[in-house]
Scaffold this motif. Sequence first.
Motif, PDB file in Angstrom:
ATOM      1  N   SER A   1      -3.503  10.635  -3.146  1.00  0.00           N
ATOM      2  CA  SER A   1      -3.988   9.527  -2.488  1.00  0.00           C
ATOM      3  C   SER A   1      -3.291   9.001  -1.125  1.00  0.00           C
ATOM      4  CB  SER A   1      -3.829   8.327  -3.645  1.00  0.00           C
ATOM      5  OG  SER A   1      -4.612   7.264  -2.983  1.00  0.00           O
ATOM      6  N   TRP A   2      -1.902   9.243  -1.386  1.00  0.00           N
ATOM      7  CA  TRP A   2      -1.032   8.844  -0.145  1.00  0.00           C
ATOM      8  C   TRP A   2      -1.397   9.733   1.066  1.00  0.00           C
ATOM      9  CZ3 TRP A   2       4.055   8.589  -3.581  1.00  0.00           C
ATOM     10  CH2 TRP A   2       3.902   7.138  -4.301  1.00  0.00           C
ATOM     11  N   LEU A   3      -1.860  11.390   0.720  1.00  0.00           N
ATOM     12  CA  LEU A   3      -1.979  12.140   1.791  1.00  0.00           C
ATOM     13  C   LEU A   3      -3.371  11.890   2.082  1.00  0.00           C
ATOM     14  CD1 LEU A   3      -0.416  15.401   0.183  1.00  0.00           C
ATOM     15  CD2 LEU A   3       0.499  13.901   2.000  1.00  0.00           C
ATOM     16  N   ASN A   4      -4.239  11.274   1.584  1.00  0.00           N
ATOM     17  CA  ASN A   4      -5.646  10.856   2.235  1.00  0.00           C
ATOM     18  C   ASN A   4      -5.565   9.668   3.138  1.00  0.00           C
ATOM     19  OD1 ASN A   4      -8.220  10.534   2.405  1.00  0.00           O
ATOM     20  ND2 ASN A   4      -8.613   9.595   0.558  1.00  0.00           N
ATOM     21  N   LEU A   5      -5.608  10.429   4.786  1.00  0.00           N
ATOM     22  CA  LEU A   5      -5.445   9.205   5.602  1.00  0.00           C
ATOM     23  C   LEU A   5      -6.881   8.636   6.098  1.00  0.00           C
ATOM     24  CD1 LEU A   5      -2.473  10.928   7.435  1.00  0.00           C
ATOM     25  CD2 LEU A   5      -2.386   8.836   5.488  1.00  0.00           C
ATOM     26  N   ALA A   6      -7.927   9.349   5.515  1.00  0.00           N
ATOM     27  CA  ALA A   6      -9.165   9.212   6.226  1.00  0.00           C
ATOM     28  C   ALA A   6      -9.482   7.600   5.979  1.00  0.00           C
ATOM     29  CB  ALA A   6     -10.241   9.794   5.358  1.00  0.00           C
ATOM     30  N   GLY A   7     -10.227   6.984   6.809  1.00  0.00           N
ATOM     31  CA  GLY A   7     -10.714   5.719   6.750  1.00  0.00           C
ATOM     32  C   GLY A   7     -12.239   5.676   6.890  1.00  0.00           C
ATOM     33  N   GLY A   8     -12.779   4.524   7.419  1.00  0.00           N
ATOM     34  CA  GLY A   8     -14.120   4.461   7.482  1.00  0.00           C
ATOM     35  C   GLY A   8     -14.890   4.279   6.060  1.00  0.00           C
ATOM     36  N   SER A   9     -16.096   4.754   5.920  1.00  0.00           N
ATOM     37  CA  SER A   9     -16.907   4.287   4.725  1.00  0.00           C
ATOM     38  C   SER A   9     -15.947   4.974   3.291  1.00  0.00           C
ATOM     39  CB  SER A   9     -18.317   5.112   4.874  1.00  0.00           C
ATOM     40  OG  SER A   9     -18.071   6.517   4.699  1.00  0.00           O
ATOM     41  N   MET A  10     -16.637   4.405   2.076  1.00  0.00           N
ATOM     42  CA  MET A  10     -16.020   4.991   0.948  1.00  0.00           C
ATOM     43  C   MET A  10     -16.547   6.526   0.652  1.00  0.00           C
ATOM     44  SD  MET A  10     -14.204   4.553  -1.717  1.00  0.00           S
ATOM     45  CE  MET A  10     -13.890   2.609  -1.280  1.00  0.00           C
ATOM     46  N   GLN A  11     -17.589   6.709   1.130  1.00  0.00           N
ATOM     47  CA  GLN A  11     -17.921   8.264   1.060  1.00  0.00           C
ATOM     48  C   GLN A  11     -17.146   9.102   1.832  1.00  0.00           C
ATOM     49  OE1 GLN A  11     -22.081   9.229   1.888  1.00  0.00           O
ATOM     50  NE2 GLN A  11     -21.515  11.448   2.547  1.00  0.00           N
ATOM     51  N   ASN A  12     -16.725   8.727   3.017  1.00  0.00           N
ATOM     52  CA  ASN A  12     -15.782   9.524   3.651  1.00  0.00           C
ATOM     53  C   ASN A  12     -14.339   9.788   3.077  1.00  0.00           C
ATOM     54  OD1 ASN A  12     -15.009  11.138   6.192  1.00  0.00           O
ATOM     55  ND2 ASN A  12     -13.891   9.276   6.791  1.00  0.00           N
ATOM     56  N   GLN A  13     -13.937   8.430   2.530  1.00  0.00           N
ATOM     57  CA  GLN A  13     -12.818   8.520   1.997  1.00  0.00           C
ATOM     58  C   GLN A  13     -12.532   9.391   0.702  1.00  0.00           C
ATOM     59  OE1 GLN A  13     -10.652   4.679   1.302  1.00  0.00           O
ATOM     60  NE2 GLN A  13     -12.085   3.806   2.756  1.00  0.00           N
ATOM     61  N   GLU A  14     -13.689   9.298  -0.015  1.00  0.00           N
ATOM     62  CA  GLU A  14     -13.668  10.248  -1.405  1.00  0.00           C
ATOM     63  C   GLU A  14     -13.858  11.641  -0.959  1.00  0.00           C
ATOM     64  OE1 GLU A  14     -17.218   8.812  -3.318  1.00  0.00           O
ATOM     65  OE2 GLU A  14     -16.298   6.851  -4.259  1.00  0.00           O
ATOM     66  N   GLN A  15     -14.628  11.819   0.043  1.00  0.00           N
ATOM     67  CA  GLN A  15     -14.654  13.118   0.449  1.00  0.00           C
ATOM     68  C   GLN A  15     -13.411  13.821   0.837  1.00  0.00           C
ATOM     69  OE1 GLN A  15     -17.535  12.685   3.683  1.00  0.00           O
ATOM     70  NE2 GLN A  15     -19.209  13.924   2.582  1.00  0.00           N
TER      71      GLN A  15
END
Length: 509
Positions: free
Chosen positions: A140-154
């Motif tokens: 989760s800490w390495l997940n730097l994606a922003g935007g929509s929840m779908q983009n974050q889950e991907q």
Amino acid sequence: MPSAEETSVYQDRPQRAERPDVRPTRNDSVAASGSELIGGPAGRWARRGSSGRLTPVRVVALVAIGMFALGMVQKMPCYNWAWFRGTSSQYTHACYSDIPHLFLGRGFSEGLIPYFDRLPGDMEYLEYPVLTGVFMQVASWLNLAGGSMQNQEQMYWMVNAGMLMICTAVIAVCVARTHRRRPWDALLLALAPAFALTATINWDLLAVALTAAAMLMWSRGRALAFGILIGLATAAKLYPVLLLGPLLLLCWRAGKWREFATATLGAAGAWLAVNLPVMLMAPEGWKKFYTFSQERQVDFGSFWLIITQRTGEPLEVDSVNTYATLLMILACAGIGALTLSAPRRPRFAQLAFLVVAAFIITNKVYSPQYVLWLIPLAALARPRWRDFLIWQACEVMYFLGIWMYLAYTTSPKHQGLPPEGYQVAIALHLLGTLYLCAVVVRDILMPERDGVRKDGSDDPSGGVLDGAADVFVVGHAAHPPRHAAHAVVGPAVEWGAQSHGPGGARPSA
């Protein structure tokens, strides 16, 4: 003078290390047939007499990573849309994964800390062991994606897939190196279809990697390192602690109590080092995994589910827990009797496979990724392609069966596999696992049929147990038949071939 392969299994380790690697294509007809795809048993582009950069261990690791990547490709329909648009689509495409769903469902998307922060809904805290929770939090800490929840889950799934790919490489290398002279057996793991299909469903590969590393350490005689790694693996998933049971039996038979005590203390210390801080600071969150496991209803993949569906009567959770525990105790008692009475001391990998398989068979739930627990152990316990592929075929059928059954239960039109069909899929899984257990037990009772021991080896994964004398046996083991003798006395006779040296013709194999 007899050759190195004709001497006793008690020869010293430097001599044993100089013997050539065992090549499955020379003694396994299925492996030989499969090798025709790359030019035959020797390989069309093989460079004889040259080690090169592509050592067996590196080849196995590359193949395992390639298969893992194919498994990621198989998840692409879900990655692109099926995880996020409706329920049944991810089942009809057989690409379901817990990872993206739990990113939102377990509070990682909101920055909640596992075990410490209470979750909204019925699941009050994260229901995974502590080290797996740490793995999930790091991703989760390495997940730097922003935007929509779908983009974050991907992106969360992609980060986890990258970390699990590292675990896959570790597993492949450890399995390839556990049996010093049999690195190619690890191709069973690398090419296992069930491994590729289930690798990114959940986080089980972390515990599998730690367990594989522990097996490697034990094979090198490093009891403390083995114990520490088993303790860490148990902090990630419960099943690795089961390996201490077979180790107790083997060390009892060989009189290796000091090594067993060292391994046990190392495991306990490592497990406590991971769990104690959370246990003290967040006791309610820490115990959620254990209470959830105890309170969980009869679920997918177990023969208990077949009973409930066939009878139409639900089974009480407490009753199933009691019956499952009793069945596991009986299975362990049978494994213990087999260990102490076998004509020759079983190999560690054989017993490790049997005890984990017994746990899977008797458990009240069998998630499809649980097959990952058994694949590395199966490659070490029974490195024969025919039996391994029979079992894998059953597991692939179960993998497809559970998703088609879920598609049937979640789609309005009931398109998929009805309960009766799913029961057949469960039965295939159980029969395939029991079949592999049966051939492993046969190898234990008839050591001359054990492919690992045919070259004169004793227990390549046994560490201090390899070549050790027995100090405690029961039953027929006290008077073994000739075929179970540990040592070969004098030169081996080779029946069938002709020798034209002094003394005339002699028989040969």
